[in-house]
Motif scaffolding. Structure first.
Motif, PDB file in Angstrom:
ATOM      1  N   LEU A 145       0.841  -1.201   0.000  1.00 17.71           N
ATOM      2  CA  LEU A 145       0.000   0.000   0.000  1.00 17.71           C
ATOM      3  C   LEU A 145       0.877   1.252   0.000  1.00 17.71           C
ATOM      4  O   LEU A 145       1.912   1.280   0.650  1.00 17.71           O
TER       5      LEU A 145
ATOM      6  N   THR B  92       2.382   4.853   0.807  1.00 18.40           N
ATOM      7  CA  THR B  92       2.479   5.764   1.956  1.00 18.40           C
ATOM      8  C   THR B  92       3.159   7.039   1.494  1.00 18.40           C
ATOM      9  O   THR B  92       4.269   6.982   0.968  1.00 18.40           O
TER      10      THR B  92
ATOM     11  N   GLY C 151       7.422  -2.486  -1.716  1.00 16.53           N
ATOM     12  CA  GLY C 151       6.336  -1.518  -1.828  1.00 16.53           C
ATOM     13  C   GLY C 151       5.543  -1.645  -3.111  1.00 16.53           C
ATOM     14  O   GLY C 151       5.514  -2.722  -3.724  1.00 16.53           O
TER      15      GLY C 151
ATOM     16  N   ALA D   9       5.984  -0.064  -5.981  1.00 17.28           N
ATOM     17  CA  ALA D   9       6.761   0.195  -7.215  1.00 17.28           C
ATOM     18  C   ALA D   9       5.909   0.849  -8.303  1.00 17.28           C
ATOM     19  O   ALA D   9       5.694   0.273  -9.369  1.00 17.28           O
TER      20      ALA D   9
ATOM     21  N   TYR E  56       5.979   0.551 -12.221  1.00 10.97           N
ATOM     22  CA  TYR E  56       5.664  -0.722 -12.895  1.00 10.97           C
ATOM     23  C   TYR E  56       4.182  -1.114 -12.781  1.00 10.97           C
ATOM     24  O   TYR E  56       3.800  -2.196 -13.206  1.00 10.97           O
TER      25      TYR E  56
ATOM     26  N   ASN F 283       8.127  -9.064 -10.257  1.00 13.58           N
ATOM     27  CA  ASN F 283       8.250 -10.401  -9.671  1.00 13.58           C
ATOM     28  C   ASN F 283       7.189 -10.597  -8.569  1.00 13.58           C
ATOM     29  O   ASN F 283       7.192  -9.865  -7.577  1.00 13.58           O
TER      30      ASN F 283
ATOM     31  N   TYR G   2      11.752  -9.640 -15.029  1.00 10.90           N
ATOM     32  CA  TYR G   2      12.859  -8.760 -15.458  1.00 10.90           C
ATOM     33  C   TYR G   2      13.949  -8.574 -14.401  1.00 10.90           C
ATOM     34  O   TYR G   2      15.137  -8.467 -14.721  1.00 10.90           O
TER      35      TYR G   2
HETATM   36  P1  NAP Z   1       9.285  -0.292  -3.737  1.00 13.36           P
HETATM   37  O1  NAP Z   1       7.872  -0.107  -4.112  1.00 13.36           O
HETATM   38  O2  NAP Z   1       9.596  -1.510  -2.949  1.00 13.36           O
HETATM   39  O3  NAP Z   1      10.133  -0.269  -5.079  1.00 13.36           O
HETATM   40  C1  NAP Z   1      11.503   0.016  -5.147  1.00 13.36           C
HETATM   41  C2  NAP Z   1      12.172  -0.771  -6.255  1.00 13.36           C
HETATM   42  O4  NAP Z   1      12.314  -2.125  -5.832  1.00 13.36           O
HETATM   43  C3  NAP Z   1      11.402  -0.870  -7.567  1.00 13.36           C
HETATM   44  O5  NAP Z   1      11.563   0.269  -8.359  1.00 13.36           O
HETATM   45  C4  NAP Z   1      12.036  -2.116  -8.149  1.00 13.36           C
HETATM   46  O6  NAP Z   1      13.386  -1.860  -8.535  1.00 13.36           O
HETATM   47  C5  NAP Z   1      12.165  -3.003  -6.936  1.00 13.36           C
HETATM   48  N1  NAP Z   1      10.964  -3.828  -6.694  1.00 13.36           N
HETATM   49  C6  NAP Z   1      10.009  -3.680  -5.743  1.00 13.36           C
HETATM   50  N2  NAP Z   1       9.101  -4.656  -5.834  1.00 13.36           N
HETATM   51  C7  NAP Z   1       9.492  -5.442  -6.855  1.00 13.36           C
HETATM   52  C8  NAP Z   1       8.966  -6.617  -7.438  1.00 13.36           C
HETATM   53  N3  NAP Z   1       7.852  -7.205  -6.967  1.00 13.36           N
HETATM   54  N4  NAP Z   1       9.606  -7.159  -8.487  1.00 13.36           N
HETATM   55  C9  NAP Z   1      10.729  -6.606  -8.968  1.00 13.36           C
HETATM   56  N5  NAP Z   1      11.281  -5.501  -8.455  1.00 13.36           N
HETATM   57  C10 NAP Z   1      10.677  -4.929  -7.410  1.00 13.36           C
HETATM   58  O7  NAP Z   1       9.808   0.940  -2.881  1.00 13.36           O
HETATM   59  P2  NAP Z   1       9.471   2.481  -2.995  1.00 13.36           P
HETATM   60  O8  NAP Z   1       9.476   2.897  -4.439  1.00 13.36           O
HETATM   61  O9  NAP Z   1      10.378   3.115  -2.044  1.00 13.36           O
HETATM   62  O10 NAP Z   1       8.012   2.617  -2.414  1.00 13.36           O
HETATM   63  C11 NAP Z   1       6.831   2.823  -3.202  1.00 13.36           C
HETATM   64  C12 NAP Z   1       5.622   2.927  -2.286  1.00 13.36           C
HETATM   65  O11 NAP Z   1       5.416   1.689  -1.602  1.00 13.36           O
HETATM   66  C13 NAP Z   1       5.735   4.005  -1.192  1.00 13.36           C
HETATM   67  O12 NAP Z   1       4.497   4.647  -1.063  1.00 13.36           O
HETATM   68  C14 NAP Z   1       6.053   3.189   0.062  1.00 13.36           C
HETATM   69  O13 NAP Z   1       5.631   3.831   1.225  1.00 13.36           O
HETATM   70  C15 NAP Z   1       5.241   1.954  -0.203  1.00 13.36           C
HETATM   71  N6  NAP Z   1       5.703   0.781   0.584  1.00 13.36           N
HETATM   72  C16 NAP Z   1       4.763  -0.062   1.036  1.00 13.36           C
HETATM   73  C17 NAP Z   1       5.130  -1.209   1.729  1.00 13.36           C
HETATM   74  C18 NAP Z   1       4.044  -2.122   2.220  1.00 13.36           C
HETATM   75  O14 NAP Z   1       2.912  -1.999   1.805  1.00 13.36           O
HETATM   76  N7  NAP Z   1       4.343  -3.062   3.107  1.00 13.36           N
HETATM   77  C19 NAP Z   1       6.474  -1.503   1.933  1.00 13.36           C
HETATM   78  C20 NAP Z   1       7.442  -0.644   1.415  1.00 13.36           C
HETATM   79  C21 NAP Z   1       7.045   0.503   0.725  1.00 13.36           C
HETATM   80  P3  NAP Z   1      13.898  -1.506 -10.030  1.00 13.36           P
HETATM   81  O15 NAP Z   1      13.322  -0.183 -10.360  1.00 13.36           O
HETATM   82  O16 NAP Z   1      15.388  -1.489  -9.859  1.00 13.36           O
HETATM   83  O17 NAP Z   1      13.463  -2.570 -10.966  1.00 13.36           O
END
Ligand code: NAP
Length: 416
Positions: A104, A106, A339, A341, A344, A351, A390
């Motif tokens: 989700l 944040t 999180g 992402a 994507y 993944n 990927y």
């Molecule tokens: P993120 O969503 O985890 O993504 C960061 C990077 O990690 C992505 O750009 C991608 O890297 C890689 N990644 C994440 N999930 C992937 C997957 N399933 N498969 C392949 N690669 C993956 O972190 P963020 O961009 O810092 O956070 C985005 C939002 O998510 C924020 O609003 C944050 O608060 C929220 N969040 C939620 C949770 C939760 O719900 N528990 C946890 C963490 C963050 P590449 O670009 O290098 O491919």
């Protein structure tokens, strides 16, 4: 016992999980609420449900089946309820006890509080449980990724994550700074933001109890208490002391300390005893790299646990595949550790491994071990065959890049 919901429709063919004699009583068709999640949540949840349904069907020849029940949080909740975390969502998880959740969004530095943190706090899901192990074939940055096999129990409700903080210049921050100066003679710069770090005996001991119970029931050799008690003596240091105290008081016949291991047993653990040891957090971050296989079950306060679980997952190349669960005494909320992402989102690209493996933990929690093992083995085979999304493909030689949904289909095909 039918729950009364306004906007949730529990599946008619499902039966709620209940608690009987301090244990979960799981019917063959349990109702399991699902929060799809924002961003990539939509893609990975679809793939995950397909994989889990297929494994359950194959493992139990149709005798067991999850009755998924859609519930809403985040973006998907807005058009239905006009808010991001409706009370009904929490009510449904409390009612049905076991739930699956996508990531989700944040907002950073303002906006609403983290829904993830709120969910954990309002349901008192005090243990964040993250197993980290190596899947053969996954590209990893270390020479021996196969040495990693830990399960981290991170305290989930206290520490600097308790959400007790005030922005610089607010009335509350000013009042606190003045109070601390007037009452204790301690000067804090007036242009400071203020955060509070509570760590209690209650919060510590219920977490450590879960970690030791896990180690005993799963025949794991040790529990390491990770803390920064040399600096934060009455919070992190106390976490360590209360952890040892609990081990002695409640598990004295099944545990020994690392000191006793050397002083009484010449470094060789007696059969059936779990070793309780502790490490300072900064040292632990290098130990987990240099002496990886000396660590097993880990119990730690909130912030250390957050850092350590990502560091461990990175070591096996599996940040995108690391599973997690938020556990209370009975409620289990299983979720991907990454999180949303957003770049994507809806591209059918990422993944789904983290969410699928979280659902595997959920199957284990239900006691459906056969289905859990089937999924894990199928993931292993899919990775060894180099049909991957990927994120793994870009690090592997000669791999075939597949979409989220295709990856799910390959896992299903590889189930035996
Ligand atoms: P993120 O969503 O985890 O993504 C960061 C990077 O990690 C992505 O750009 C991608 O890297 C890689 N990644 C994440 N999930 C992937 C997957 N399933 N498969 C392949 N690669 C993956 O972190 P963020 O961009 O810092 O956070 C985005 C939002 O998510 C924020 O609003 C944050 O608060 C929220 N969040 C939620 C949770 C939760 O719900 N528990 C946890 C963490 C963050 P590449 O670009 O290098 O491919």
């Amino acid at each position: 016992m039918a729950a009364k919901f306004k906007k949730i429709t529990p599946p008619k063919d499902g039966i709620p999980i209940t608690i009987a004699g301090n244990k979960l009583k799981v019917p063959n068709n349990p109702i399991i609420p699902v929060i799809e999640g924002d961003g990539i949540g939509r893609d990975i949840m679809k793939a995950t449900r397909r994989v889990i349904d297929a494994a359950v069907e194959k493992s139990y020849s149709g005798k067991k089946k999850i009755a998924w029940c859609d519930i809403y949080a985040g973006e998907a909740a807005m058009p239905v309820y006009g808010e991001v975390l409706p009370a009904e969502t929490i009510k449904a998880i409390k009612e049905y006890l076991v739930a699956l959740k996508g990531p989700l969004t944040t907002p950073i530095g303002g906006g609403f509080r983290s829904l993830n943190v709120t969910l954990r706090q309002v349901m008192d899901l005090y243990a964040c449980v993250r197993p980290v192990r190596y899947f053969p074939g996954v590209p990893a940055p270390v020479t021996h990724p196969e040495k990693m096999n830990v399960i981290i129990f991170r305290e989930n409700t206290e520490d600097v994550y308790a959400g007790i903080e005030w922005r610089k210049g607010t009335k509350e921050a000013k009042q606190l700074i003045k109070y601390i100066k007037d009452e204790f003679g301690i000067k804090i710069r007036t242009d400071s933001g203020i955060g509070i770090k509570p760590i209690s005996v209650t919060g510590t001991q219920r977490l450590v109890r879960k970690a030791i119970t896990y180690a005993i029931t799963h025949n794991r050799p040790s529990v390491t208490i990770v803390h920064k008690g040399n600096i934060m003596k009455y919070t992190e240091g106390a976490f360590r002391d209360w952890g040892y105290e609990l081990a002695k008081k409640e598990f004295g016949d099944k545990t020994i300390t690392e000191d006793e291991l050397w002083s009484k047993h010449n470094g060789k653990a007696p059969k059936g005893k779990v070793i309780i040891k502790d490490r300072i957090a900064d040292s632990m971050l290098q130990q987990i790299l240099t002496r990886t296989d000396e660590y097993d079950v880990i119990a730690t306060p909130n912030l250390n646990g957050d850092y350590l679980s990502d560091a461990c997952a990175a070591q096996v190349g599996g940040l995108g595949m690391a599973p997690g669960a938020n556990m209370g005494d009975f409620i289990g909320l299983f979720e991907a550790t990454h999180g949303t992402a957003p770049k994507y989102a809806d591209k059918d690209m990422v993944n789904p491994g983290s969410l699928i493996l979280s659902a595997v933990m959920m199957l284990e929690y239900l006691g459906w071990k056969e289905a859990a093992i089937m999924v894990e083995k199928a993931i292993e085979k899919t990775i060894i065959n180099k049909t991957v999304t990927y994120d793994l493909e870009r690090q592997m030689q000669g791999a075939t890049k597949v979409s989220t949904s295709e990856y799910g289909s390959w896992i299903i095909k590889n189930m035996i």
